[in-house]
Design an enzyme around this catalytic site. Sequence first.
Site, PDB file in Angstrom:
ATOM      1  N   ASN A   1       0.877  -1.166   0.000  1.00 36.70           N
ATOM      2  CA  ASN A   1       0.000   0.000   0.000  1.00 36.70           C
ATOM      3  C   ASN A   1       0.916   1.217   0.000  1.00 36.70           C
ATOM      4  O   ASN A   1       1.495   1.546   1.027  1.00 36.70           O
ATOM      5  CB  ASN A   1      -0.889  -0.035   1.252  1.00 36.70           C
ATOM      6  CG  ASN A   1      -1.698   1.244   1.421  1.00 36.70           C
ATOM      7  OD1 ASN A   1      -1.790   2.056   0.510  1.00 36.70           O
ATOM      8  ND2 ASN A   1      -2.276   1.426   2.600  1.00 36.70           N
TER       9      ASN A   1
ATOM     10  N   LYS B   1       0.226   4.297  -0.312  1.00 39.40           N
ATOM     11  CA  LYS B   1      -0.366   5.503   0.278  1.00 39.40           C
ATOM     12  C   LYS B   1      -0.092   6.712  -0.621  1.00 39.40           C
ATOM     13  O   LYS B   1      -0.052   6.553  -1.836  1.00 39.40           O
ATOM     14  CB  LYS B   1       0.152   5.697   1.706  1.00 39.40           C
ATOM     15  CG  LYS B   1      -0.016   4.408   2.530  1.00 39.40           C
ATOM     16  CD  LYS B   1       0.135   4.603   3.995  1.00 39.40           C
ATOM     17  CE  LYS B   1      -0.085   3.265   4.695  1.00 39.40           C
ATOM     18  NZ  LYS B   1      -0.096   3.376   6.148  1.00 39.40           N
TER      19      LYS B   1
ATOM     20  N   HIS C   1      -9.587   1.548   4.196  1.00 49.44           N
ATOM     21  CA  HIS C   1      -8.362   1.672   4.995  1.00 49.44           C
ATOM     22  C   HIS C   1      -8.625   2.638   6.151  1.00 49.44           C
ATOM     23  O   HIS C   1      -9.379   3.605   5.999  1.00 49.44           O
ATOM     24  CB  HIS C   1      -7.218   2.183   4.113  1.00 49.44           C
ATOM     25  CG  HIS C   1      -5.895   2.128   4.814  1.00 49.44           C
ATOM     26  ND1 HIS C   1      -5.501   3.073   5.717  1.00 49.44           N
ATOM     27  CD2 HIS C   1      -4.902   1.202   4.760  1.00 49.44           C
ATOM     28  CE1 HIS C   1      -4.304   2.740   6.198  1.00 49.44           C
ATOM     29  NE2 HIS C   1      -3.925   1.614   5.631  1.00 49.44           N
TER      30      HIS C   1
ATOM     31  N   GLU D   1      -6.995   4.988   7.324  1.00 46.66           N
ATOM     32  CA  GLU D   1      -6.696   6.394   7.022  1.00 46.66           C
ATOM     33  C   GLU D   1      -7.841   7.032   6.241  1.00 46.66           C
ATOM     34  O   GLU D   1      -8.136   8.216   6.426  1.00 46.66           O
ATOM     35  CB  GLU D   1      -5.365   6.489   6.256  1.00 46.66           C
ATOM     36  CG  GLU D   1      -4.183   6.224   7.186  1.00 46.66           C
ATOM     37  CD  GLU D   1      -2.979   5.580   6.515  1.00 46.66           C
ATOM     38  OE1 GLU D   1      -2.870   5.614   5.283  1.00 46.66           O
ATOM     39  OE2 GLU D   1      -2.128   5.043   7.259  1.00 46.66           O
TER      40      GLU D   1
ATOM     41  N   GLU E   1      -5.904  -4.736  10.149  1.00 46.83           N
ATOM     42  CA  GLU E   1      -4.856  -3.763  10.449  1.00 46.83           C
ATOM     43  C   GLU E   1      -5.176  -3.008  11.734  1.00 46.83           C
ATOM     44  O   GLU E   1      -5.938  -2.029  11.711  1.00 46.83           O
ATOM     45  CB  GLU E   1      -4.734  -2.752   9.306  1.00 46.83           C
ATOM     46  CG  GLU E   1      -4.376  -3.361   7.978  1.00 46.83           C
ATOM     47  CD  GLU E   1      -3.725  -2.340   7.052  1.00 46.83           C
ATOM     48  OE1 GLU E   1      -2.630  -2.627   6.574  1.00 46.83           O
ATOM     49  OE2 GLU E   1      -4.307  -1.272   6.835  1.00 46.83           O
TER      50      GLU E   1
ATOM     51  N   GLY F   1       2.147   2.193  10.701  1.00 51.84           N
ATOM     52  CA  GLY F   1       3.136   3.258  10.576  1.00 51.84           C
ATOM     53  C   GLY F   1       3.819   3.628  11.878  1.00 51.84           C
ATOM     54  O   GLY F   1       4.494   4.652  11.966  1.00 51.84           O
TER      55      GLY F   1
ATOM     56  N   SER G   1       2.952  -2.217  10.189  1.00 55.10           N
ATOM     57  CA  SER G   1       4.401  -2.304  10.438  1.00 55.10           C
ATOM     58  C   SER G   1       5.009  -3.665  10.111  1.00 55.10           C
ATOM     59  O   SER G   1       5.977  -4.080  10.749  1.00 55.10           O
ATOM     60  CB  SER G   1       4.723  -1.905  11.883  1.00 55.10           C
ATOM     61  OG  SER G   1       4.299  -0.579  12.137  1.00 55.10           O
TER      62      SER G   1
HETATM   63  P1  PGA Z   1       2.578   0.199   7.612  1.00 49.97           P
HETATM   64  O1  PGA Z   1       1.184   0.479   6.886  1.00 49.97           O
HETATM   65  O2  PGA Z   1       3.100  -1.105   7.065  1.00 49.97           O
HETATM   66  O3  PGA Z   1       3.448   1.375   7.215  1.00 49.97           O
HETATM   67  O4  PGA Z   1       2.316   0.140   9.068  1.00 49.97           O
HETATM   68  C1  PGA Z   1       0.276  -0.585   6.665  1.00 49.97           C
HETATM   69  C2  PGA Z   1      -0.985  -0.052   6.058  1.00 49.97           C
HETATM   70  O5  PGA Z   1      -1.450   1.026   6.464  1.00 49.97           O
HETATM   71  O6  PGA Z   1      -1.558  -0.693   5.164  1.00 49.97           O
END
Ligand code: PGA
Length: 249
Positions: free
Chosen positions: A10, A12, A95, A97, A167, A173, A213
């Site tokens: 992903n 982003k 997601h 976000e 998630e 993140g 992560s």
């Molecule tokens: P991350 O993000 O691996 O940077 O924690 C995962 C995601 O939001 O899909």
Amino acid sequence: MARRKIVAGNWKMNKTPSEAVALVEELKPLVASDDVDVVFCVPAIDIIPVAEAVKGTNIQVGAENMYFEEKGAYTGEISPAMLVDAGVKYVVLGHSERREYFAETDATVNKKVLKAFEHGITPIMCCGETLEQREQGVTMDFIRQQVKIGLQNVTADQAKTMVIAYEPIWAIGTGKTATTEQAQEVCAGIRACIAEVYDEATAEAIRIQYGGSVNAATAPELFAQADIDGGLVGGAALKPDFGKIVNYK
Ligand code: PGA
């Protein structure tokens, strides 16, 4: 039959179109794999150049969002037909976000999931709890609600082909990966929820990813869990590390 693993990056809001092509060129040889599905979910403006750059490889292209209407006066949105025409096979929906910053709800996620199926795009539907919810002990209640509403009117045959990404928001993140036990427990809980809503066969077929992560060091143990069928990877998807995550064995 064993479920085939699926590792999706992903990206982003990272990488301009030319940077995206450069990253694909860098990662291409590293993510080659015969037994894992590899998907690059990229910003909308990068989809066309990335689709061109991955031609002839095992990499499939995904989008990070999609609107639930066919076309019309929805300034700034991207339709499912646009994605299909550009070569998109998967779309990340719901997601955290998007839920936090762009007002996505379980109901809009459900509309998008249904629309994606109508157009033959495989949804990667995200769910996950906040740290507060985990501490209050309501993780599974919350996730069951997200999953059940997200899947309303989705048929068993459709559900079998989709991907759910678990998630935990506190792990995204932050460098704080859920422990293998925590991740497996929730993924097993999601599979049990699918069995209740549909049946065992559907629960056995659906692929459930862990995200939050994930990196080259944590992937092998996470992906070895009975109910974890791969990962949705943010930060590490932009680095050579992604090749190690795909080839985690
Ligand atoms: P991350 O993000 O691996 O940077 O924690 C995962 C995601 O939001 O899909």
